[in-house]
Design a protein around this motif. Structure first.
Motif, short mmCIF file in Angstrom:
data_model
loop_
_atom_site.label_atom_id
_atom_site.label_comp_id
_atom_site.label_asym_id
_atom_site.label_seq_id
_atom_site.Cartn_x
_atom_site.Cartn_y
_atom_site.Cartn_z
N LEU A 85 0.83 -1.21 0.00
CA LEU A 85 0.00 0.00 0.00
C LEU A 85 0.87 1.26 0.00
CD1 LEU A 85 -2.76 1.44 0.32
CD2 LEU A 85 -2.50 1.18 2.79
N ILE A 86 1.89 1.27 0.87
CA ILE A 86 2.81 2.42 0.91
C ILE A 86 3.53 2.56 -0.43
CG2 ILE A 86 4.89 3.35 2.01
CD1 ILE A 86 4.00 1.89 4.58
N GLY A 87 3.96 1.42 -0.98
CA GLY A 87 4.63 1.45 -2.28
C GLY A 87 3.74 2.02 -3.37
N GLY A 88 2.46 1.63 -3.37
CA GLY A 88 1.51 2.15 -4.36
C GLY A 88 1.32 3.65 -4.25
N ILE A 89 1.30 4.15 -3.01
CA ILE A 89 1.15 5.60 -2.80
C ILE A 89 2.37 6.34 -3.36
CG2 ILE A 89 1.11 7.41 -1.03
CD1 ILE A 89 -0.55 5.45 0.70
N LEU A 90 3.58 5.80 -3.09
CA LEU A 90 4.80 6.44 -3.60
C LEU A 90 4.88 6.38 -5.13
CD1 LEU A 90 7.48 5.28 -0.99
CD2 LEU A 90 6.08 7.35 -1.01
N ILE A 91 4.37 5.28 -5.71
CA ILE A 91 4.33 5.18 -7.17
C ILE A 91 3.43 6.28 -7.74
CG2 ILE A 91 3.51 3.76 -9.12
CD1 ILE A 91 4.36 1.30 -7.47
N GLY A 92 2.28 6.48 -7.12
CA GLY A 92 1.38 7.55 -7.56
C GLY A 92 2.03 8.91 -7.48
#
Length: 297
Positions: free
Chosen positions: A139-146
């Motif tokens: 989830l954290i990784g997805g936020i940083l990707i965004g």
């Protein structure tokens, strides 16, 4: 490969990675719907005919089909994340401020691995906390990707990519799906930033402060040099007095206290400022620079 071609490669990898993410969601969603529909119809026919074994077989086939489709979708999604990671890495190497996106993809991949381990261990209770940990990291990784996609849109002034990045940040699958679609379309419009050709630094030698000439024939001046250089000769303009000695003859980088011997300077007017022309060799180029000195007998 030129910087522009490298930049195009980075943008292209982000775009193709977004396409893989779109395809992964579509394949999983459509495939699961089709398999469920087919399985339900098969089960209904088997139940209507009183074939219990057929109902069981249909159920098992349904589960296996769903598992296969999800696995294929996961593989396509993994390829997409790896391509996105590569795209962020290329742009980061060119000095673009998108490193947060590369970090996000790394966390996302780590999260996926932990999720897989947790899923395999759900047969025992320890698997559930591992599964939750993996979900949090992903989830954290997805936020940083965004955020990384948003920065790409900001750098290249492409609104669709920025909006896509904002939607990718939101941890809801459908919204993420729309975000990757917008990012894909927007990245197709992105063009490399114009490169600014760096002009080579021009070696410089110039006077610092005011020089003096004494009645003993010596002149004292301070010269700044940006590179090692050699003084060939010096001349007092107007009086046509040439130097007979210079110390030091080789200028070092920085300030240099230079003493020039002109010999007989009795023809000079006291308290008058004279121009001393220096002939200097800088890297094989012969140049003349003008300095000033006051005659103070």
């Amino acid at each position: 490969m030129s910087q522009q071609n490298t930049e195009l490669e980075g943008i292209g990898k982000l775009r193709s990675g977004s396409l893989f993410m779109i395809l992964a969601v579509l394949l999983a969603a459509i495939g699961v719907l089709v398999i469920i529909s087919a399985g339900m119809l098969g089960g209904m026919f088997s139940a209507a005919s009183g074939n219990v074994s057929g109902v069981i077989a249909s159920g098992i086939g349904l589960l296996v089909g769903i598992a296969i489709v999800i696995l294929i979708g996961a593989i396509i999604g993994l390829i997409g994340i790896l391509r996105i990671r590569s795209g962020f890495g290329i742009l980061k190497s060119l000095g673009r401020d998108v490193g947060i996106g590369e970090i996000g993809t790394t966390l996302y991949l780590v999260g996926l691995i932990i999720i897989i381990i947790g899923a395999l261990l759900t047969i025992v209770l320890i698997g559930f906390p591992i599964l939750i940990l993996g979900e949090i990291i992903a989830l954290i990784g997805g936020i940083l990707i965004g955020i990384g996609f948003y920065k790409v849109g900001e750098i290249y002034n492409e609104g669709l990519v920025k909006i896509g990045g904002i939607l990718i940040v939101i941890p809801i699958d459908l919204i993420n799906f729309v975000g990757f679609i917008l990012a894909y379309v927007g990245l197709g419009k992105v063009r490399p930033l114009p490169t600014v050709a760096q002009q080579p630094l021009v070696p410089q030698v110039y006077q610092v402060g005011q020089g003096t000439i004494r009645n003993n024939g010596y002149a004292y001046i301070t010269l700044y040099s940006s590179t090692p250089a050699s003084i060939i000769s010096a001349k007092i303009e107007g009086a046509n007095i040439m130097s007979s000695a210079v110390n030091p003859t080789v200028l070092q980088i920085g300030n240099n206290e230079v003493t020039i011997f002109f010999g007989n300077v009795q023809s000079l007017a006291p308290n008058t400022t004279y121009i001393i022309t220096l002939t200097i060799n800088i890297g094989g180029n012969i140049i003349n620079i003008s300095t000033s000195a006051v005659y103070q007998p």
